[in-house]
Design an enzyme around this catalytic site. Structure first.
Site, mmCIF file in Angstrom:
data_model
loop_
_atom_site.group_PDB
_atom_site.id
_atom_site.type_symbol
_atom_site.label_atom_id
_atom_site.label_comp_id
_atom_site.label_asym_id
_atom_site.label_seq_id
_atom_site.Cartn_x
_atom_site.Cartn_y
_atom_site.Cartn_z
ATOM 1 N N ARG A 1 40.770 27.662 31.250
ATOM 2 C CA ARG A 1 41.658 28.022 32.355
ATOM 3 C C ARG A 1 41.229 27.289 33.622
ATOM 4 N NH1 ARG A 1 44.696 32.255 31.058
ATOM 5 N NH2 ARG A 1 45.373 32.587 33.196
ATOM 6 N N HIS B 1 48.520 31.601 43.861
ATOM 7 C CA HIS B 1 48.611 33.047 44.097
ATOM 8 C C HIS B 1 47.873 33.313 45.398
ATOM 9 C CE1 HIS B 1 49.663 34.126 39.886
ATOM 10 N NE2 HIS B 1 48.846 33.168 39.535
ATOM 11 N N CYS C 1 53.275 30.566 39.444
ATOM 12 C CA CYS C 1 52.547 30.499 38.173
ATOM 13 C C CYS C 1 53.440 30.847 36.975
ATOM 14 C CB CYS C 1 51.306 31.364 38.262
ATOM 15 S SG CYS C 1 50.028 30.892 37.094
#
Ligand code: GLN
Length: 254
Positions: free
Chosen positions: A129, A195, A95
Site C-alpha cells: 500500500r 484524504h 480514493c
C-alpha cells in the site's frame, strides 16, 4: 440568497480518514459567505434525479465497501451521475470514490470490481500500500498553491484520454507512484487520493470548487466573495511542517 445542494454519496460506506470533513469545509466556507447549503445523504437504494445536486462528494472506502456499493452506483444511479458529470456538475471524489468513477478496479488478488465507467481511468491494486503524508502542487487562478494531504491506497490509477491530472506530486506516490501525477480532472469532476481531509486545510481548492458550482448555477459572471483563510492556512502550515520534519514540538498525537 444563493443556495447550493451538496450530495454526499454513500456516507455510510465510503468515509475514511475524515473524508466527511470535505463536505463540512464546503458547507462552512459557503455559509460564511451567506450562501445557503443543504446536504443530502444519498446511499444505496436512494433515488437520484438530474438537477438534484450542485456538488457531489464521494469519499474513500475499503475494497469490501466498494464491492457493496458498486452495483447501486453503476446500475441504479449510473446514467444520472454520468449525465451530471457531462453537464459540468462539480464532483469531488476521494480514493475509492475516485476509483469508482473509472472503468474498473482490480483488487490485488485479481478480483475485479466493475466501476461506473464515467471516465476512462482504471485502477489495479498491489499488495504494497502507499501510505504517506503527501505534498502536491496545483495552479489555481494563475497562482501556484502547495497542498497538504494524506494517502492510503493499494490501487494504482492510470489516466486515460481526455483526463487531466488534478495536481503534481511533490511528496508521496499520487496516482501510481510512477508518473508524478495526482488525481484527475475531467470537466468539473475531480478525483484525488488525498484524504485527511483535503479541503479543511487547503481552502484554495474549497473555494475553487464553490466558485465552479456557483458560476454554473448563477452564471459565468458570478464572483465568489473574499473570505479569510488564516485558520485553514495554519492547519496546512502545521501539516507541511510536520511532513518536512519541522515539528516545533508538535506531534500528530495531538
Ligand atoms: N480500496 C482502495 C485501495 O486500497 C481505496 C482505499 C481508500 O479509499 N483509502 O486502493
Amino acid at each position: 440568497m444563493e443556495k447550493l445542494v451538496i450530495g454526499h454519496f454513500y456516507p455510510d460506506l465510503l468515509n475514511l480518514y475524515g473524508d466527511r470533513g470535505n463536505v463540512l469545509a464546503l458547507m462552512r466556507r459557503a455559509q460564511l459567505r451567506g450562501i445557503e447549503v443543504e446536504v443530502k445523504r444519498i446511499s444505496i437504494g436512494d433515488e437520484l434525479k438530474s438537477g438534484d445536486i450542485d456538488i457531489g462528494f464521494i469519499g474513500g472506502g475499503q475494497d469490501s465497501e466498494q464491492n457493496i456499493m458498486a452495483d447501486d452506483m453503476r446500475i441504479k444511479k449510473g446514467p444520472v451521475i454520468k449525465q451530471m458529470i457531462e453537464d459540468g456538475v462539480v464532483f469531488l471524489t476521494v480514493c475509492g470514490g475516485y476509483q469508482m468513477l473509472g472503468q474498473y478496479y482490480e483488487e490485488h488478488d485479481g478480483k475485479r470490481i466493475e466501476c461506473l465507467g464515467a471516465m476512462p481511468h482504471y485502477t489495479k491494486g498491489e499488495k504494497e500500500r502507499f501510505i504517506n503524508d503527501t505534498v502536491y502542487e496545483i495552479e489555481i487562478g494563475g497562482k501556484k498553491v502547495t497542498v497538504a494531504g494524506f494517502e492510503n491506497h493499494s490501487g494504482r490509477t492510470y489516466l486515460g484520454e481526455g483526463e487531466e491530472p488534478f495536481m503534481k506530486v511533490i511528496k508521496g506516490h499520487g496516482n501510481n507512484g510512477e508518473d508524478g501525477l495526482e488525481g484527475v480532472r475531467y470537466k468539473n469532476t475531480f478525483g484525488t487520493y488525498s484524504h485527511g481531509s483535503l479541503l479543511p486545510k487547503n481552502p484554495a481548492i474549497t473555494d475553487m470548487l464553490l466558485e465552479l458550482a456557483l458560476k454554473r448555477k448563477y452564471g459565468a459572471d458570478y464572483e465568489l466573495s473574499e473570505l479569510a483563510t488564516e485558520t485553514e492556512d495554519l492547519a496546512r502550515k502545521q501539516a507541511l511542517d510536520y511532513i518536512n520534519g519541522n515539528t516545533n514540538g508538535i506531534t500528530n498525537d495531538l
